[in-house]
Motif scaffolding. Structure first.
Motif, PDB file in Angstrom:
ATOM      1  N   SER A  30       0.750  -1.073   0.187  1.00 31.27           N
ATOM      2  CA  SER A  30      -0.083  -0.044   0.204  1.00 31.27           C
ATOM      3  C   SER A  30       0.785   1.334   0.213  1.00 31.27           C
ATOM      4  O   SER A  30       1.871   1.217   0.493  1.00 31.27           O
ATOM      5  N   ASP A 219       0.591   6.894   1.906  1.00 33.87           N
ATOM      6  CA  ASP A 219       0.306   6.375   3.282  1.00 33.87           C
ATOM      7  C   ASP A 219       0.559   7.719   4.034  1.00 33.87           C
ATOM      8  O   ASP A 219       0.060   8.178   5.067  1.00 33.87           O
ATOM      9  N   ALA A 254      -8.538  -0.389  14.379  1.00 31.25           N
ATOM     10  CA  ALA A 254      -7.665  -1.050  13.253  1.00 31.25           C
ATOM     11  C   ALA A 254      -6.196  -0.028  13.078  1.00 31.25           C
ATOM     12  O   ALA A 254      -5.081  -0.632  12.940  1.00 31.25           O
ATOM     13  N   GLN A 255      -6.461   1.157  13.217  1.00 28.49           N
ATOM     14  CA  GLN A 255      -5.273   1.947  13.223  1.00 28.49           C
ATOM     15  C   GLN A 255      -4.372   1.779  14.523  1.00 28.49           C
ATOM     16  O   GLN A 255      -2.827   1.758  14.263  1.00 28.49           O
ATOM     17  N   ASP A 258      -2.407  -1.388  13.914  1.00 21.91           N
ATOM     18  CA  ASP A 258      -1.144  -1.128  12.726  1.00 21.91           C
ATOM     19  C   ASP A 258      -0.102  -0.295  13.424  1.00 21.91           C
ATOM     20  O   ASP A 258       0.964  -0.830  13.274  1.00 21.91           O
ATOM     21  N   GLN A 261       1.562  -2.834  15.512  1.00 21.12           N
ATOM     22  CA  GLN A 261       2.468  -3.783  14.714  1.00 21.12           C
ATOM     23  C   GLN A 261       3.673  -3.111  14.182  1.00 21.12           C
ATOM     24  O   GLN A 261       4.877  -3.724  14.198  1.00 21.12           O
ATOM     25  N   LYS A 262       3.710  -1.803  13.760  1.00 25.26           N
ATOM     26  CA  LYS A 262       5.042  -1.136  13.624  1.00 25.26           C
ATOM     27  C   LYS A 262       5.969  -1.075  14.599  1.00 25.26           C
ATOM     28  O   LYS A 262       7.056  -1.127  14.551  1.00 25.26           O
ATOM     29  N   TYR A 278       9.910   2.356  11.248  1.00 30.11           N
ATOM     30  CA  TYR A 278       8.835   3.289  11.474  1.00 30.11           C
ATOM     31  C   TYR A 278       9.059   4.403  12.590  1.00 30.11           C
ATOM     32  O   TYR A 278       8.409   5.396  12.562  1.00 30.11           O
ATOM     33  N   ALA A 304      -5.720  -8.034  14.349  1.00 29.64           N
ATOM     34  CA  ALA A 304      -6.017  -7.326  13.216  1.00 29.64           C
ATOM     35  C   ALA A 304      -7.029  -7.943  12.342  1.00 29.64           C
ATOM     36  O   ALA A 304      -7.803  -6.904  11.721  1.00 29.64           O
TER      37      ALA A 304
END
Length: 332
Positions: A30, A219, A254-255, A258, A261-262, A278, A304
């Motif tokens: 993405s 993004d 969801a954000q 994310d 996860q980063k 990140y 997720a």
């Protein structure tokens, strides 16, 4: 020429337009511009006065695409995506959603694909051929994909296809094999930062937002337009290590997943001697062992899958931060 696109998109557009083929599959992670590149190809294919560099941006065809009313272009998207990007839905679908008979679909509906197949059979209205744009192509289920497959195998007349995806591995192998493939190129970081500044992102924020987006300029721009603060992003790792739920304030579940996860990715990278991607190294807490981080990574992957439909968003964020705090403070 059409509206200015990022230089790395323009370069890929020129490369692809120089090649022949009735179906392209644009793939890659993405934020690299799949949709933009797909639309640029369609604009050039249908343009009344195209050049090797793309569409003219001035003709009736280009205007029709700009206002989303071109008679020879069929855009296939999940209804949620079409509404977000301003593409009109079929009258029946629009009426059903407005009358609260159902919600906008997150998949490309088989009814829409059947309409697209019927569109492909018709004669071109403007005489420059027809085009079908599918994005994100991984949102076709097997029934929808099979409806497309026959038309891809034996395209009627002068129709061309471009499928854009962030998950090519989820497409049917038969779909992939019927298309010419192109993997989106990663832009140079300096070029990406310059482009973000040209889009109105403050220069001092562009680098941090680009890092938060893992080097993906689209993004990063989305983060900027959503009002994300680079300073808040920098404080997130140590805040969740303290168990501070406010570190995820303003984020959808969801954000939030994310973001965590980063963070998990960067701590694993640091633990094995690699550079974080990140976050700035100075913003990261001391990483725990590989074992706890690996277990956390698996737990986040599981979260997720249900983050779009949490039972209770507030409770989910509290649970996520408690899980992060426990992991980041484990020392074995």
């Amino acid at each position: 020429m059409s509206a200015t696109v990022a230089p790395w998109i323009a370069a890929q557009r020129q490369t692809l337009l120089a090649q022949r083929g009735h179906a392209w599959l644009l793939q890659g992670p993405s934020g690299l511009g799949q949709y933009t590149l797909a639309l640029e190809l369609v604009r050039a294919w249908l343009c009344d006065a195209p050049t090797a560099h793309g569409a003219c941006g001035q003709c009736a065809s280009c205007h029709g695409i700009d206002v989303h009313t071109h008679a020879d272009l069929c855009v296939l998207m999940p209804e949620t995506q079409a509404l977000a990007l301003g593409w009109p839905l079929p009258e029946k679908a629009q009426a059903e959603i407005e009358d609260k008979k159902r919600k906008a679909s997150r998949e490309i509906r088989v009814e829409a694909m059947r309409d697209a197949v019927e569109f492909a059979q018709r004669t071109s209205g403007r005489g420059r051929g027809k085009a079908v744009l599918v994005y994100p192509a991984e949102q076709m289920n097997h029934v929808t994909a099979n409806a497309l497959l026959k038309t891809l195998e034996e395209p009627p007349g002068d129709v061309r296809f471009v499928l854009a995806t962030e998950a090519a591995h989820e497409l049917l192998p038969t779909i992939r094999s019927r298309c010419l493939g192109h993997t989106l190129q990663w832009p140079d970081p300096a070029q990406s930062q310059q482009w973000l500044v040209e889009q109105g992102v403050p220069a001092d924020a562009a680098e941090a937002l680009l890092r938060a987006a893992g080097g993906r300029p689209d993004d990063a721009l989305a983060l900027a337009r959503a009002g994300r603060s680079p300073q808040t992003w920098a404080l997130l790792p140590k805040a969740v290590a303290r168990g501070d739920v406010s570190a995820l304030a303003g984020l959808e579940p969801a954000q939030a997943v994310d973001a965590l996860q980063k963070l998990c990715h960067d701590l694993l990278a640091q633990r094995v001697g690699a550079q974080p991607r990140y976050f700035s190294p100075a913003d990261l807490p001391t990483p725990p062992g590989v074992g706890p981080l690996t277990r956390w990574s698996r737990a986040l992957a599981k979260e997720a899958r249900t983050a779009e439909h949490p039972f209770n968003a507030g409770l989910m964020l509290e649970s996520l931060v408690a899980q992060a705090r426990h992991t980041l403070n484990s020392r074995h």
